[in-house]
Design an enzyme around this catalytic site. Structure first.
Site, PDB file in Angstrom:
ATOM      1  N   LYS A  71       0.837  -1.216   0.000  1.00  0.00           N
ATOM      2  CA  LYS A  71       0.000   0.000   0.000  1.00  0.00           C
ATOM      3  C   LYS A  71       0.871   1.265   0.000  1.00  0.00           C
ATOM      4  O   LYS A  71       0.621   2.199  -0.756  1.00  0.00           O
ATOM      5  CB  LYS A  71      -0.929   0.008   1.233  1.00  0.00           C
ATOM      6  CG  LYS A  71      -1.818  -1.221   1.336  1.00  0.00           C
ATOM      7  CD  LYS A  71      -2.723  -1.181   2.541  1.00  0.00           C
ATOM      8  CE  LYS A  71      -2.017  -1.317   3.866  1.00  0.00           C
ATOM      9  NZ  LYS A  71      -1.359  -2.642   4.094  1.00  0.00           N
ATOM     10  N   ARG A  78      -9.891   0.683   8.710  1.00  0.00           N
ATOM     11  CA  ARG A  78      -9.306  -0.619   8.974  1.00  0.00           C
ATOM     12  C   ARG A  78     -10.288  -1.552   9.660  1.00  0.00           C
ATOM     13  O   ARG A  78      -9.946  -2.656  10.034  1.00  0.00           O
ATOM     14  CB  ARG A  78      -8.110  -0.433   9.878  1.00  0.00           C
ATOM     15  CG  ARG A  78      -6.847  -1.029   9.350  1.00  0.00           C
ATOM     16  CD  ARG A  78      -5.743  -0.561  10.258  1.00  0.00           C
ATOM     17  NE  ARG A  78      -4.533  -1.246  10.046  1.00  0.00           N
ATOM     18  CZ  ARG A  78      -3.535  -0.794   9.301  1.00  0.00           C
ATOM     19  NH1 ARG A  78      -3.633   0.329   8.655  1.00  0.00           N
ATOM     20  NH2 ARG A  78      -2.428  -1.489   9.218  1.00  0.00           N
ATOM     21  N   ARG A  97      11.535  -6.168   4.829  1.00  0.00           N
ATOM     22  CA  ARG A  97      11.386  -4.700   4.736  1.00  0.00           C
ATOM     23  C   ARG A  97      12.385  -3.997   5.654  1.00  0.00           C
ATOM     24  O   ARG A  97      12.602  -4.388   6.784  1.00  0.00           O
ATOM     25  CB  ARG A  97       9.971  -4.266   5.120  1.00  0.00           C
ATOM     26  CG  ARG A  97       9.871  -2.728   5.138  1.00  0.00           C
ATOM     27  CD  ARG A  97       8.480  -2.208   5.160  1.00  0.00           C
ATOM     28  NE  ARG A  97       7.687  -2.805   6.205  1.00  0.00           N
ATOM     29  CZ  ARG A  97       6.375  -2.648   6.307  1.00  0.00           C
ATOM     30  NH1 ARG A  97       5.732  -1.931   5.414  1.00  0.00           N
ATOM     31  NH2 ARG A  97       5.710  -3.222   7.274  1.00  0.00           N
ATOM     32  N   ARG A 150      11.610  -2.206  10.817  1.00  0.00           N
ATOM     33  CA  ARG A 150      10.524  -1.584  11.576  1.00  0.00           C
ATOM     34  C   ARG A 150      10.227  -2.464  12.794  1.00  0.00           C
ATOM     35  O   ARG A 150      10.123  -3.687  12.634  1.00  0.00           O
ATOM     36  CB  ARG A 150       9.286  -1.489  10.677  1.00  0.00           C
ATOM     37  CG  ARG A 150       8.594  -0.137  10.736  1.00  0.00           C
ATOM     38  CD  ARG A 150       7.556   0.001   9.669  1.00  0.00           C
ATOM     39  NE  ARG A 150       6.280  -0.621   9.996  1.00  0.00           N
ATOM     40  CZ  ARG A 150       5.185  -0.536   9.270  1.00  0.00           C
ATOM     41  NH1 ARG A 150       5.204   0.157   8.154  1.00  0.00           N
ATOM     42  NH2 ARG A 150       4.062  -1.122   9.632  1.00  0.00           N
ATOM     43  N   ARG A 154      -0.408  -8.769  13.772  1.00  0.00           N
ATOM     44  CA  ARG A 154      -0.934  -7.846  12.743  1.00  0.00           C
ATOM     45  C   ARG A 154      -1.773  -8.610  11.722  1.00  0.00           C
ATOM     46  O   ARG A 154      -2.820  -8.115  11.280  1.00  0.00           O
ATOM     47  CB  ARG A 154       0.221  -7.125  12.044  1.00  0.00           C
ATOM     48  CG  ARG A 154       0.836  -6.051  12.924  1.00  0.00           C
ATOM     49  CD  ARG A 154       2.172  -5.583  12.381  1.00  0.00           C
ATOM     50  NE  ARG A 154       2.074  -4.950  11.086  1.00  0.00           N
ATOM     51  CZ  ARG A 154       3.091  -4.837  10.238  1.00  0.00           C
ATOM     52  NH1 ARG A 154       4.272  -5.325  10.541  1.00  0.00           N
ATOM     53  NH2 ARG A 154       2.911  -4.246   9.076  1.00  0.00           N
TER      54      ARG A 154
HETATM   55  P1  AP5 Z   1       4.866  -1.638   1.800  1.00  0.00           P
HETATM   56  O1  AP5 Z   1       4.551  -0.796   0.606  1.00  0.00           O
HETATM   57  O2  AP5 Z   1       5.615  -0.982   2.922  1.00  0.00           O
HETATM   58  O3  AP5 Z   1       3.539  -2.382   2.316  1.00  0.00           O
HETATM   59  P2  AP5 Z   1       2.278  -1.839   3.104  1.00  0.00           P
HETATM   60  O4  AP5 Z   1       1.068  -2.510   2.539  1.00  0.00           O
HETATM   61  O5  AP5 Z   1       2.298  -0.341   3.139  1.00  0.00           O
HETATM   62  O6  AP5 Z   1       2.595  -2.493   4.504  1.00  0.00           O
HETATM   63  P3  AP5 Z   1       2.463  -1.954   5.989  1.00  0.00           P
HETATM   64  O7  AP5 Z   1       3.117  -3.049   6.809  1.00  0.00           O
HETATM   65  O8  AP5 Z   1       3.025  -0.578   6.160  1.00  0.00           O
HETATM   66  O9  AP5 Z   1       0.959  -1.958   6.205  1.00  0.00           O
HETATM   67  P4  AP5 Z   1       0.233  -2.067   7.524  1.00  0.00           P
HETATM   68  O10 AP5 Z   1      -1.145  -1.840   7.092  1.00  0.00           O
HETATM   69  O11 AP5 Z   1       0.479  -3.313   8.300  1.00  0.00           O
HETATM   70  O12 AP5 Z   1       0.943  -0.969   8.433  1.00  0.00           O
HETATM   71  P5  AP5 Z   1       0.621   0.579   8.706  1.00  0.00           P
HETATM   72  O13 AP5 Z   1       1.895   1.297   8.647  1.00  0.00           O
HETATM   73  O14 AP5 Z   1      -0.512   1.045   7.899  1.00  0.00           O
HETATM   74  O15 AP5 Z   1       5.696  -2.909   1.290  1.00  0.00           O
HETATM   75  C1  AP5 Z   1       6.169  -3.888   2.197  1.00  0.00           C
HETATM   76  C2  AP5 Z   1       7.546  -4.407   1.701  1.00  0.00           C
HETATM   77  O16 AP5 Z   1       7.360  -5.073   0.469  1.00  0.00           O
HETATM   78  C3  AP5 Z   1       8.592  -3.299   1.449  1.00  0.00           C
HETATM   79  O17 AP5 Z   1       9.840  -3.747   1.797  1.00  0.00           O
HETATM   80  C4  AP5 Z   1       8.495  -3.067  -0.087  1.00  0.00           C
HETATM   81  O18 AP5 Z   1       9.731  -2.602  -0.621  1.00  0.00           O
HETATM   82  C5  AP5 Z   1       8.138  -4.471  -0.568  1.00  0.00           C
HETATM   83  N1  AP5 Z   1       7.303  -4.445  -1.784  1.00  0.00           N
HETATM   84  C6  AP5 Z   1       6.256  -3.620  -2.036  1.00  0.00           C
HETATM   85  N2  AP5 Z   1       5.718  -3.898  -3.236  1.00  0.00           N
HETATM   86  C7  AP5 Z   1       6.442  -4.959  -3.734  1.00  0.00           C
HETATM   87  C8  AP5 Z   1       6.384  -5.722  -4.939  1.00  0.00           C
HETATM   88  N3  AP5 Z   1       5.462  -5.458  -5.883  1.00  0.00           N
HETATM   89  N4  AP5 Z   1       7.271  -6.733  -5.095  1.00  0.00           N
HETATM   90  C9  AP5 Z   1       8.216  -7.011  -4.153  1.00  0.00           C
HETATM   91  N5  AP5 Z   1       8.332  -6.311  -2.996  1.00  0.00           N
HETATM   92  C10 AP5 Z   1       7.455  -5.309  -2.790  1.00  0.00           C
HETATM   93  O19 AP5 Z   1       0.092   0.488  10.226  1.00  0.00           O
HETATM   94  C11 AP5 Z   1       0.992   0.200  11.285  1.00  0.00           C
HETATM   95  C12 AP5 Z   1       0.218   0.177  12.604  1.00  0.00           C
HETATM   96  O20 AP5 Z   1      -0.398   1.466  12.842  1.00  0.00           O
HETATM   97  C13 AP5 Z   1      -0.943  -0.816  12.709  1.00  0.00           C
HETATM   98  O21 AP5 Z   1      -0.497  -2.130  13.072  1.00  0.00           O
HETATM   99  C14 AP5 Z   1      -1.791  -0.175  13.822  1.00  0.00           C
HETATM  100  O22 AP5 Z   1      -1.220  -0.393  15.093  1.00  0.00           O
HETATM  101  C15 AP5 Z   1      -1.654   1.329  13.494  1.00  0.00           C
HETATM  102  N6  AP5 Z   1      -2.716   1.788  12.571  1.00  0.00           N
HETATM  103  C16 AP5 Z   1      -2.560   2.219  11.295  1.00  0.00           C
HETATM  104  N7  AP5 Z   1      -3.731   2.569  10.752  1.00  0.00           N
HETATM  105  C17 AP5 Z   1      -4.675   2.321  11.690  1.00  0.00           C
HETATM  106  C18 AP5 Z   1      -6.086   2.457  11.729  1.00  0.00           C
HETATM  107  N8  AP5 Z   1      -6.787   2.887  10.641  1.00  0.00           N
HETATM  108  N9  AP5 Z   1      -6.744   2.132  12.874  1.00  0.00           N
HETATM  109  C19 AP5 Z   1      -6.065   1.709  13.962  1.00  0.00           C
HETATM  110  N10 AP5 Z   1      -4.735   1.543  13.991  1.00  0.00           N
HETATM  111  C20 AP5 Z   1      -4.038   1.848  12.863  1.00  0.00           C
END
Ligand code: AP5
Length: 216
Positions: free
Chosen positions: A13, A87, A126, A159, A170
């Site tokens: 994402k 979410r 990552r 991270r 998660r």
């Molecule tokens: P990346 O693009 O970083 O993936 P992502 O989907 O953004 O993953 P996240 O882990 O950041 O999502 P998340 O939803 O768990 O965490 P968030 O930060 O939102 O890619 C991942 C890896 O793959 C990278 O190394 C990249 O280079 C690689 N990659 C990407 N595309 C690729 C491809 N095509 N091929 C190969 N490799 C590839 O949330 C973190 C925390 O915040 C949550 O756990 C929660 O505690 C809190 N939080 C966030 N939002 C909310 C909410 N709405 N409500 C409550 N708590 C929340």
């Protein structure tokens, strides 16, 4: 176009949002990034959110919805991508009300589908810059110099919530709370689904095509 981008942890994402904001002049609203920035700056929001992020659990809805309200209220007509919000169904319902209050509209809710073994490999590999948040992958997108950010020369680290035990929580949180949003958005006609496998460019191509066709 205003867009919701959702999917499991590690689906890409953040990576796709980065491409979309550069090429389609959109603004990314990532609740995860906002929480991490608040933690880094030791603000009251950061202090409240830290324990939840460290444990891989959702920050309480009241806090998260309040944060999104604040950011959406400050947009000056720019198109936006909601990355990681909503979410759960309660957040999706709150978002509908929020959009109505602010006279805004989301046109698509795009789900990135990636199988579990690939998610685990992406999350385990990552690496992120501690200073600027730039995202790398140990195998598929390493920084030019090991451990050093290409963009700002800051330290490139894992991270904290990408550790195996937190990733497990998660993924469970995703299954229980976020996956049901697929049916929610199918029911209101905004849903589109894109396979998140292949290179980032290939996924981006699929996304741009999917955004041009009618949602179902
Ligand atoms: P990346 O693009 O970083 O993936 P992502 O989907 O953004 O993953 P996240 O882990 O950041 O999502 P998340 O939803 O768990 O965490 P968030 O930060 O939102 O890619 C991942 C890896 O793959 C990278 O190394 C990249 O280079 C690689 N990659 C990407 N595309 C690729 C491809 N095509 N091929 C190969 N490799 C590839 O949330 C973190 C925390 O915040 C949550 O756990 C929660 O505690 C809190 N939080 C966030 N939002 C909310 C909410 N709405 N409500 C409550 N708590 C929340």
């Amino acid at each position: 176009m205003n867009l919701i981008l959702f999917g499991p942890p590690g689906a890409g994402k953040g990576t796709q949002s980065e491409l979309l904001i550069k090429r389609m002049n959109m603004r990314q609203i990532s609740t995860g990034d906002l929480f991490r920035a608040a933690i880094k700056n030791q603000t009251p929001l950061g202090q409240e959110a830290k324990g939840y992020l460290d444990a891989g659990k959702l920050v309480p809805d009241s806090v998260t919805i309040g944060l999104v309200r604040e950011v959406l209220s400050q947009l000056k007509g720019q198109s936006f991508i909601l990355d990681g919000f909503p979410r759960n169904v309660a957040q999706a319902e709150a978002l509908e009300k929020l959009l109505k209050d602010l006279n805004l509209k989301v046109e698509r809710s795009l789900f990135l589908e990636v199988p579990l073994d690939e998610l685990l490999s992406r999350l385990a590999g990552r690496r992120v810059c501690k200073n600027c948040g730039a995202v790398y992958h140990a195998r598929s997108k390493p920084p030019k110099q090991d451990g050093v950010c290409d963009a700002c020369a800051g330290p490139v680290i894992q991270r904290p919530d990408d550790k195996e035990e937190v990733v497990r929580t998660r993924l469970e949180t995703y299954e229980a709370s976020t996956k049901p949003l697929k049916d929610y958005y199918k029911a209101n006609g905004l849903y589109v689904e894109v396979i998140g496998l292949g290179t980032s460019e290939e996924v981006y191509e699929r996304i741009s095509k999917a955004l041009q066709v009618k949602a179902h």
